[in-house]
Design a protein around this motif. Structure first.
Motif, mmCIF file in Angstrom:
data_model
loop_
_atom_site.group_PDB
_atom_site.id
_atom_site.type_symbol
_atom_site.label_atom_id
_atom_site.label_comp_id
_atom_site.label_asym_id
_atom_site.label_seq_id
_atom_site.Cartn_x
_atom_site.Cartn_y
_atom_site.Cartn_z
ATOM 1 N N LYS A 1 38.221 35.728 53.123
ATOM 2 C CA LYS A 1 38.069 34.959 51.731
ATOM 3 C C LYS A 1 36.858 35.359 51.050
ATOM 4 O O LYS A 1 35.845 35.318 51.692
ATOM 5 N N GLY A 2 36.768 35.703 49.909
ATOM 6 C CA GLY A 2 35.794 36.223 49.036
ATOM 7 C C GLY A 2 35.284 37.554 49.048
ATOM 8 O O GLY A 2 34.533 38.095 48.263
ATOM 9 N N SER A 3 35.783 38.431 49.906
ATOM 10 C CA SER A 3 35.330 39.728 50.273
ATOM 11 C C SER A 3 35.941 40.629 49.123
ATOM 12 O O SER A 3 35.404 41.666 48.985
ATOM 13 N N ILE A 4 36.986 39.955 48.536
ATOM 14 C CA ILE A 4 37.907 40.774 47.436
ATOM 15 C C ILE A 4 37.862 39.765 46.202
ATOM 16 O O ILE A 4 38.458 38.848 46.486
ATOM 17 N N ASN A 5 37.389 40.322 45.104
ATOM 18 C CA ASN A 5 37.572 39.307 43.798
ATOM 19 C C ASN A 5 37.869 40.099 42.770
ATOM 20 O O ASN A 5 37.280 41.443 42.826
ATOM 21 N N VAL A 6 38.889 39.899 41.898
ATOM 22 C CA VAL A 6 39.326 40.775 40.804
ATOM 23 C C VAL A 6 39.213 40.002 39.474
ATOM 24 O O VAL A 6 39.824 38.751 39.252
ATOM 25 N N ILE A 7 38.319 40.565 38.401
ATOM 26 C CA ILE A 7 38.142 40.006 37.240
ATOM 27 C C ILE A 7 38.993 40.822 36.287
ATOM 28 O O ILE A 7 38.957 42.215 36.269
ATOM 29 N N THR A 8 39.903 40.204 35.374
ATOM 30 C CA THR A 8 40.602 40.695 34.610
ATOM 31 C C THR A 8 40.119 40.605 32.937
ATOM 32 O O THR A 8 39.810 39.536 32.706
#
Ligand code: SIN
Length: 495
Positions: free
Chosen positions: A209-216
């Motif tokens: 959790k939290g190692s990958i985050n995506v902003i669109t």
């Protein structure tokens, strides 16, 4: 040939229409949204959260929190996650390819090749994760013992372009996650859907959790970029895109001296010498020029052809291009899709007009087109002959299916012309002479050279440029170093 559509997706959950923060699919704080269109049909295919600075802060905070434990995971564990992610990409190649084609426009065969290429970085960096070595340094003072260890930098922001929406993500985040960094991804607003599919598969592969985050985002891209640059919690920023935006990011990151990797614009010379094999050179030119409709940073932009082979090369190339079908990338018989933007068509046409007005002749194409009455952003594959050095294409990459042929006489002359350029990313040499290939490769002011090939990228080969094409290397043995810092430890062992 059959045409396929969104309903053909085998895994419907790979089509996500939300941002991704700390293992949750989220809307934007503001509630705003933007639309993603298919550039071939102009149909709206998805509506996504228009995220801004507040969302970016949430994503960075999640990555920052996750870094506290992720940096302590073993390299072997990170390698396992990366390998599992690679396997999942291979299991879902068709779905990834379909989503890429729908949002970017490239033909399905190319989209599938991109998905394979994207996965290759995960497999490559899985191997590299366990090969991050420090060193033992011979001390001048015999009471000292000196050693170095390599440590992950922290939160890495990975900003990817629309031309290779997933391969440019994995080339960055594969290295970052292997190194022990946590990540915030910012895909292009035109092509976020395949990136979100990739994030779904990463989650399934087991990344914490939290190692990958995506902003669109589409319209708040400047706000998001600035928030990432100004954030002190983000210790690394990797960007692929234009030189103009790269320079802006450098200025913004100067405030906290964030480590940067920049893969910026190119203007690749493609040099065909008289001693080239005509078949090899024309086939390489088709690949170097028409991959992704000419929308690659390493696309052949200035095609220099020596006088003795010029006419034969031009004729053979035109014949081969005539056999290529332009159309909707979801039609399996199409080999050239649309451009990704309306303004790309305008720019391509203005480049053609400028070349014509300066004396170039049009051997093929030269106009916008509507294959099968499609309303999208299509232009005819175009061949311009007798290009004057004063034309705009000489100094600006066309990023379109325009073959611009320049005639030259000698090796010295072509080297001077090829190097008379502010950028230096890719380059191509067509020759049967081993001596010449080394001589010219060593003289070109670029980061990469392809000899008798039309695609020079591979996960195991470092990718990057010189001059205003940026700095840092992605892929290869060097790619992981961009996300690491060296710490030296000096121990006094007085006996
Ligand atoms: C790019 O266009 O930036 C990437 C092309 C490649 O990796 O081959």
């Amino acid at each position: 040939m059959p045409t396929i559509s969104l309903s053909d997706l085998k895994r419907k959950d790979l089509f996500q229409q939300k941002g991704y923060i700390a293992d949750s699919w989220v809307d934007s704080v503001s509630g705003e949204v933007f639309e993603v269109r298919n550039p071939a049909t102009l149909d709206i295919i998805a509506t996504l959260p228009e995220m801004g600075a507040a969302d970016t802060e949430h994503a960075v905070a999640a990555a920052f929190e996750a870094f506290k434990t992720y940096k302590k995971t073993s390299a072997r564990q990170r390698a396992r996650w990366l390998r599992r992610w690679n396997d999942l990409c291979h299991e879902h190649l068709d779905d990834l390819a379909l989503i890429i084609t729908l949002e970017n426009g490239k033909p399905l065969s190319e989209a599938k090749a991109e998905a394979v290429y994207a996965a290759s970085f995960l497999e490559w960096f899985a191997g590299e994760a366990e090969r991050v070595h420090g060193e033992v340094v011979p001390p001048a003072n015999l009471n000292h013992r000196i050693l170095t260890i390599k440590e992950p930098l922290g939160v890495a922001a990975c900003l990817a372009p629309w031309n290779f929406p997933i391969a440019m993500i994995t080339r960055k985040v594969g290295a970052a996650l292997a190194a022990g960094c946590t990540t915030v991804w910012k895909p292009a607003g035109e092509t976020p859907l395949s990136t979100l599919a990739l994030a779904t598969l990463a989650h399934e592969a087991g990344f914490p959790k939290g190692s990958i985050n995506v902003i669109t985002t589409l319209n708040r891209i400047a706000e998001v970029g600035e928030a990432l640059c100004l954030s002190k919690a983000v210790r690394k920023l990797s960007f692929t895109g234009s030189t103009r935006i790269g320079k802006l990011l450098v200025k913004q990151c100067a405030s906290n001296l964030k480590k940067l990797s920049l893969e910026l614009g190119g203007n690749s010379p493609f040099i065909v010498f008289d001693d080239a094999n005509l078949e090899t050179a024309t086939n390489a030119c088709l690949l170097a020029k028409f991959r992704n409709s000419g929308q690659t940073c390493v696309s052949a932009n200035r095609i220099f052809v020596q006088r003795g082979i010029y006419d034969r090369f031009a004729d053979a190339l035109v014949e081969k291009i005539k056999a290529m079908k332009v159309g909707n990338g979801t039609d399996g018989s199409v080999s050239i899709g649309p451009l990704t933007h309306e303004r790309a068509v305008e720019k391509a046409l203005s480049h053609i007009d400028d070349a014509k007005s300066q004396g170039a002749s049009v051997l093929l194409g030269g106009a916008a087109c509507s294959p099968d009455d499609l309303p999208g952003y299509f232009i005819q594959p175009t061949v311009l002959s007798g290009m004057p050095m004063e034309s705009i294409i000489t100094v600006e990459e066309s990023f379109a299916p325009i073959v611009a042929l320049y005639r030259f006489e000698t090796e010295e002359e072509v080297l001077e012309k090829a190097n008379d350029c502010d950028v230096g990313l890719g380059s191509f040499i067509m020759t049967e002479s081993l001596s010449r290939s080394f001589r010219v490769a060593e003289s070109l002011e670029v980061g990469m050279v392809g000899v008798n090939v039309g695609i020079l990228s591979a996960c195991e080969s470092p990718f990057g440029g010189v001059k205003e094409s940026g700095y840092g290397r992605e892929g290869g043995r060097h790619g992981i170093d961009e996300y690491l810092t060296v710490k030296s430890i000096l121990i006094n062992v007085v006996s």
